[in-house]
Motif scaffolding. Structure first.
Motif, PDB file in Angstrom:
ATOM      1  N   ASP A 181       0.828  -1.209   0.000  1.00  0.00           N
ATOM      2  CA  ASP A 181       0.000   0.000   0.000  1.00  0.00           C
ATOM      3  C   ASP A 181       0.867   1.267   0.000  1.00  0.00           C
ATOM      4  OD1 ASP A 181      -2.008   1.843   0.246  1.00  0.00           O
ATOM      5  OD2 ASP A 181      -3.035   0.814   1.885  1.00  0.00           O
ATOM      6  N   LEU A 182       0.746   2.049  -1.061  1.00  0.00           N
ATOM      7  CA  LEU A 182       1.513   3.290  -1.192  1.00  0.00           C
ATOM      8  C   LEU A 182       0.704   4.535  -0.846  1.00  0.00           C
ATOM      9  CD1 LEU A 182       3.411   2.617  -4.549  1.00  0.00           C
ATOM     10  CD2 LEU A 182       4.442   2.882  -2.303  1.00  0.00           C
ATOM     11  N   ARG A 183      -0.544   4.378  -0.477  1.00  0.00           N
ATOM     12  CA  ARG A 183      -1.397   5.532  -0.247  1.00  0.00           C
ATOM     13  C   ARG A 183      -0.870   6.423   0.874  1.00  0.00           C
ATOM     14  NH1 ARG A 183      -7.032   2.705   0.709  1.00  0.00           N
ATOM     15  NH2 ARG A 183      -5.621   1.282   1.775  1.00  0.00           N
ATOM     16  N   GLU A 235      11.045   6.403  -9.572  1.00  0.00           N
ATOM     17  CA  GLU A 235      11.441   5.203 -10.300  1.00  0.00           C
ATOM     18  C   GLU A 235      12.155   4.260  -9.323  1.00  0.00           C
ATOM     19  OE1 GLU A 235      10.793   4.261 -13.320  1.00  0.00           O
ATOM     20  OE2 GLU A 235       9.856   6.103 -14.058  1.00  0.00           O
ATOM     21  N   LEU A 236      11.465   3.231  -8.923  1.00  0.00           N
ATOM     22  CA  LEU A 236      12.063   2.270  -8.000  1.00  0.00           C
ATOM     23  C   LEU A 236      13.202   1.523  -8.680  1.00  0.00           C
ATOM     24  CD1 LEU A 236       8.839   0.759  -6.391  1.00  0.00           C
ATOM     25  CD2 LEU A 236      10.379   2.433  -5.376  1.00  0.00           C
ATOM     26  N   ILE A 237      14.239   1.195  -7.912  1.00  0.00           N
ATOM     27  CA  ILE A 237      15.321   0.379  -8.439  1.00  0.00           C
ATOM     28  C   ILE A 237      15.120  -1.062  -7.981  1.00  0.00           C
ATOM     29  CG2 ILE A 237      16.908   2.330  -8.514  1.00  0.00           C
ATOM     30  CD1 ILE A 237      18.320   1.124  -6.051  1.00  0.00           C
ATOM     31  N   PHE A 238      15.494  -1.995  -8.830  1.00  0.00           N
ATOM     32  CA  PHE A 238      15.235  -3.405  -8.541  1.00  0.00           C
ATOM     33  C   PHE A 238      16.177  -3.959  -7.480  1.00  0.00           C
ATOM     34  CE2 PHE A 238      16.047  -7.940  -9.520  1.00  0.00           C
ATOM     35  CZ  PHE A 238      14.793  -8.442  -9.194  1.00  0.00           C
ATOM     36  N   GLU A 239      17.448  -3.632  -7.617  1.00  0.00           N
ATOM     37  CA  GLU A 239      18.430  -4.142  -6.657  1.00  0.00           C
ATOM     38  C   GLU A 239      19.512  -3.101  -6.450  1.00  0.00           C
ATOM     39  OE1 GLU A 239      21.343  -8.035  -5.985  1.00  0.00           O
ATOM     40  OE2 GLU A 239      19.801  -8.045  -7.530  1.00  0.00           O
ATOM     41  N   PRO A 240      19.709  -2.603  -5.232  1.00  0.00           N
ATOM     42  CA  PRO A 240      20.714  -1.568  -4.996  1.00  0.00           C
ATOM     43  C   PRO A 240      22.120  -2.098  -5.253  1.00  0.00           C
ATOM     44  CG  PRO A 240      19.171  -1.741  -3.153  1.00  0.00           C
ATOM     45  CD  PRO A 240      18.953  -2.943  -4.015  1.00  0.00           C
ATOM     46  N   ALA A 293       4.891   0.608 -11.275  1.00  0.00           N
ATOM     47  CA  ALA A 293       4.068   1.529 -12.058  1.00  0.00           C
ATOM     48  C   ALA A 293       3.315   2.501 -11.157  1.00  0.00           C
ATOM     49  CB  ALA A 293       3.098   0.747 -12.932  1.00  0.00           C
ATOM     50  N   GLU A 294       2.831   2.019 -10.018  1.00  0.00           N
ATOM     51  CA  GLU A 294       2.089   2.889  -9.105  1.00  0.00           C
ATOM     52  C   GLU A 294       3.002   3.936  -8.482  1.00  0.00           C
ATOM     53  OE1 GLU A 294      -0.884   2.653  -5.200  1.00  0.00           O
ATOM     54  OE2 GLU A 294       0.047   0.822  -5.977  1.00  0.00           O
ATOM     55  N   ALA A 295       4.227   3.540  -8.112  1.00  0.00           N
ATOM     56  CA  ALA A 295       5.185   4.496  -7.548  1.00  0.00           C
ATOM     57  C   ALA A 295       5.514   5.589  -8.552  1.00  0.00           C
ATOM     58  CB  ALA A 295       6.459   3.771  -7.124  1.00  0.00           C
ATOM     59  N   ARG A 296       5.628   5.210  -9.812  1.00  0.00           N
ATOM     60  CA  ARG A 296       5.921   6.183 -10.864  1.00  0.00           C
ATOM     61  C   ARG A 296       4.722   7.100 -11.083  1.00  0.00           C
ATOM     62  NH1 ARG A 296       6.263   2.845 -14.982  1.00  0.00           N
ATOM     63  NH2 ARG A 296       8.456   2.346 -14.548  1.00  0.00           N
TER      64      ARG A 296
END
Length: 428
Positions: A333-335, A372-377, A363-366
């Motif tokens: 939940d990003l709300r 833009e979320l990163i997959f693996e730091p 997609a929701e974060a964008r």
């Protein structure tokens, strides 16, 4: 209400299939003919395929709801005679109630409302909103008269996203209705699926008020602890140790400091303060708590900046890793997540921020936050690491693996107290 309207003849339409509506529709659909309606065609498609992207209802539970069907066409609600509205009730940019989803849902229901039907609202509102805002829309759209042609009720939702211990049927349900007969019927329907039982309020306004103060009380209590944390940090005292000591008393309330986001605690108080101000009363404590809680993201960012400066890790090219974006742990939940406040503040200082969250929808974060979320730091990359959400994946990593994302001398700041005090450079 006609005397023939009873539980054996009920046909339910649940309007809105988010975190609140879907669990309710699934539970009702185990016993009653139920139509789950949502304007999001993609949401309907995934539910028909047996998937719930909110992770609130497991696939086997979806399959077990034998009397539940899904619809994105309004006309599919036409056969229902008991409607439950579970749409979001957010606030706008001015921290005032945004009732547009509720108004739109009322128009939708009004278009298919028949004589003797009941409409129950579960969305959080200020006291009086059901009868002052929703009922006139239902009347205008349906052509029916309130408490003659149709009836309403209010039964506030108490869903806690991501909480697998406190589920719908195990949480006492507050109910109410626009006439004594309707109130009794609404209460009986919910009582048939709620194992924990129901509490029948004396009026719709009482039920509305009860809902809005539940989270207002939590918000004010968290604000107090957040303020204490600000004081103790300046005194050089560990807040966790203070709370552990104070918690040895039997009646000390176990609240913890932190960011206050989500669809309830960070929003509901504004519904109450809006109504209070509308009737000429300026709430002091509630708004003070809201201001303090809304400031915590900026405070965390300032703490990180100071620690970076002391470590000589602060420059134009400094990079920060934020671990977690959702408003709470182990939940997508990003709300109203307040992690975005940390990101925005750090970016205002000119720092580059990467955000990693294994639970959040990319997609929701964008779409919602432009992040833009990163997959693996990458390893050995960051000048500071902020552990913002206590996801189990981050707890499993531990201090050594989290520090490995940083360059030598990188700052590690723990918002959620996931790591041991000695393993971090700062924490809330």
């Amino acid at each position: 209400m006609t005397s023939s309207f009873d539980l054996s003849r009920v046909r339910i339409g649940v309007v809105g299939l988010g975190y609140v509506g879907l669990p309710l529709a699934v539970e009702l659909g185990r016993r009653y003919p139920t139509v789950g309606f949502d304007i999001d065609a993609a949401r309907i498609a995934e539910l028909r395929a047996g998937r719930d992207s909110s992770l609130e209802v497991e696939p086997d539970k979806l399959a077990a709801s034998a009397h539940l069907s899904y619809a994105e066409r309004v006309e599919d609600l036409a056969g229902c005679n008991f409607f439950i509205v579970t749409v979001p009730t957010p606030v706008d940019d001015h921290k005032e109630p945004d009732l547009r989803p509720l108004q739109a849902a009322s128009r939708t229901v009004g278009g298919v409302l028949g004589r003797g039907d009941i409409v129950v609202y579960e969305s959080t509102v200020y006291p009086g909103a059901t009868e002052e805002v929703c009922v006139p829309i239902l009347e205008a759209t349906s052509g029916l008269t309130f408490n003659d042609g149709f009836f309403v009720g209010y039964s506030p939702e108490r869903i806690n996203p991501g909480d697998k211990a406190h589920r719908l049927s195990g949480i006492t349900k507050v109910t109410s209705g626009s006439t004594p007969e309707v109130a009794a019927f609404v209460d009986a329907l919910y009582a048939s699926i709620i194992v924990a039982g129901t509490h029948l309020a004396s009026s719709i306004r009482v039920a509305e008020a009860a809902k809005v103060i539940e989270n207002t009380q939590r918000d004010v209590n968290i604000a107090l602890i957040n303020e204490l944390a600000l004081i103790f940090n300046r005194l050089g005292i560990d807040t966790d140790e203070v709370l552990a000591a104070a918690g040895s008393k039997w009646n000390f309330l176990p609240f913890r400091p932190g960011l206050v986001g989500g669809h309830c605690i960070g929003v509901d108080p504004y519904y109450l303060t809006y109504k209070a101000q509308a009737i000429g009363y300026h709430p002091e404590v509630i708004l003070a708590g809201r201001r303090l809680n809304d400031s915590m993201g900026a405070y965390v960012a300032t703490c990180v900046i100071k620690l970076m400066a002391r470590r000589d890790r602060l420059s134009a090219g400094s990079r920060v890793l934020i671990l977690g974006l959702t408003f709470k742990e182990n939940c997508p939940d990003l709300r109203n997540t307040r992690v975005v406040d940390i990101v925005a503040e750090l970016q205002d200082y000119g720092l580059a921020c990467d955000v990693h969250d294994p639970w959040a929808n990319v997609a929701e974060a964008r779409r919602e936050y432009g992040i833009e979320l990163i997959f693996e730091p990458p390893a050995a990359t960051y000048d500071a690491i902020v552990l913002a959400v206590a996801h189990r994946q981050f707890q499993a990593l531990g201090a050594t693996a989290i520090r490995a994302f940083g360059r030598p001398g990188a700052v590690v700041y723990d918002v959620k107290h996931v790591l041991a005090k000695e393993a971090v450079d700062g924490r809330l």
